[in-house]
Design a protein around this motif. Structure first.
Motif, PDB file in Angstrom:
ATOM      1  N   UNK A  82      -6.314  -2.436  19.702  1.00 18.11           N
ATOM      2  CA  UNK A  82      -5.386  -2.339  20.147  1.00 18.11           C
ATOM      3  C   UNK A  82      -4.607  -1.153  19.598  1.00 18.11           C
ATOM      4  N   UNK A  83      -3.575  -0.594  20.408  1.00 25.07           N
ATOM      5  CA  UNK A  83      -2.923   0.711  19.841  1.00 25.07           C
ATOM      6  C   UNK A  83      -1.427   0.483  20.026  1.00 25.07           C
ATOM      7  N   UNK A  84      -0.609   0.928  19.252  1.00 25.46           N
ATOM      8  CA  UNK A  84      -0.619   1.709  18.229  1.00 25.46           C
ATOM      9  C   UNK A  84      -1.133   0.627  16.717  1.00 25.46           C
ATOM     10  N   UNK A 140       3.127  14.625  15.845  1.00 23.39           N
ATOM     11  CA  UNK A 140       1.656  15.008  15.861  1.00 23.39           C
ATOM     12  C   UNK A 140       1.278  15.350  14.366  1.00 23.39           C
ATOM     13  N   UNK A 141      -0.002  15.125  13.995  1.00 28.95           N
ATOM     14  CA  UNK A 141      -0.803  15.449  12.683  1.00 28.95           C
ATOM     15  C   UNK A 141      -1.008  14.484  11.672  1.00 28.95           C
ATOM     16  N   UNK A 173       3.702   4.547  13.500  1.00 26.42           N
ATOM     17  CA  UNK A 173       2.607   4.244  14.654  1.00 26.42           C
ATOM     18  C   UNK A 173       1.613   5.018  14.648  1.00 26.42           C
ATOM     19  N   UNK A 174       0.383   4.814  14.728  1.00 24.82           N
ATOM     20  CA  UNK A 174      -0.659   5.569  14.805  1.00 24.82           C
ATOM     21  C   UNK A 174      -1.607   5.200  15.987  1.00 24.82           C
ATOM     22  N   UNK A 175      -1.629   6.185  16.871  1.00 21.19           N
ATOM     23  CA  UNK A 175      -2.483   5.901  18.199  1.00 21.19           C
ATOM     24  C   UNK A 175      -4.037   6.199  18.077  1.00 21.19           C
ATOM     25  N   UNK A 183      -3.614  13.922  15.424  1.00 21.58           N
ATOM     26  CA  UNK A 183      -3.408  12.748  16.012  1.00 21.58           C
ATOM     27  C   UNK A 183      -2.104  12.360  16.497  1.00 21.58           C
ATOM     28  N   UNK A 184      -1.842  11.547  17.393  1.00 19.36           N
ATOM     29  CA  UNK A 184      -0.440  10.968  17.687  1.00 19.36           C
ATOM     30  C   UNK A 184       0.074  10.084  17.122  1.00 19.36           C
TER      31      UNK A 184
END
Length: 194
Positions: A82-84, A140-141, A173-175, A183-184
């Motif tokens: 699941x994300x995030x 991002x990053x 929150x990391x996606x 990364x978003x």
């Protein structure tokens, strides 16, 4: 550790989003600057780490959660991603650095919400998180202590003075996989309970 990573790679196509309702979007120059969301109560698998560096804490926690997701659970199978993935952080009283302890949380897929598989790892806890209302902004990053503190500061500048959100607790929150450089991510400001 190659086992869980290889298994995640095989299952990378399906990532179930954590459910939420968008309450409002606020933009500048036709670009969404931030969004207000409501997340329902739900069951999460959580690990708390307090390593010297933020990146170490989230990396170690994520690897523990990966093993749980991939097979080290009472049903003995891949649960689904699941994300995030959430990293709950706390600022020191001065607000200039992060406290060492970081809680990393993985939302259990819908089919396991009623009956969560039990983790093999005793450091992983299944908790029911209450509904959560957040104000969120994308960035991002890589997520380091420095980038997170900068994003919190930028978000405060954007929001202006308000006492409707917590000032000591935030969520990153990391996606995408932590190894992806651009990364978003999102920074979440948590609304105070009314």
């Amino acid at each position: 550790m190659a086992g869980p990573i290889a298994q995640m790679a095989r299952h990378s196509q399906a990532r179930e989003p954590v459910p939420y309702v968008s309450l409002s979007q606020h933009g500048k120059c036709e670009e969404a600057a931030y969004e207000e969301r409501q997340y329902p109560a739900g069951k999460w698998a959580c690990v708390t780490m307090g390593e010297p560096m933020y990146e170490q804490s989230i990396s170690m926690s994520f690897m523990k959660l990966m093993r749980y997701i991939c097979k080290e659970n009472s049903v003995g199978c891949y649960l689904g991603m699941t994300v995030p993935v959430l990293n709950e952080i706390h600022l020191t009283k001065e607000g200039t650095e992060l406290e060492r302890e970081v809680l990393t949380a993985y939302y259990l897929p819908g089919e396991f919400q009623q009956n969560p598989p039990i983790p093999v790892d005793p450091e992983i806890h299944i908790i029911e998180r209450p509904p959560l209302q957040v104000i969120t902004r994308v960035f991002y990053g890589m997520t380091t202590e420095e980038t997170i503190l900068r994003e919190i500061s930028l978000f405060w500048e954007l929001l202006g003075s308000t006492d409707t959100v917590l000032r000591e607790t935030y969520i990153v929150a990391s996606y995408e996989n932590p190894s992806i450089p651009q990364r978003r991510n999102e920074i979440w400001f948590i609304r105070r309970a009314e």
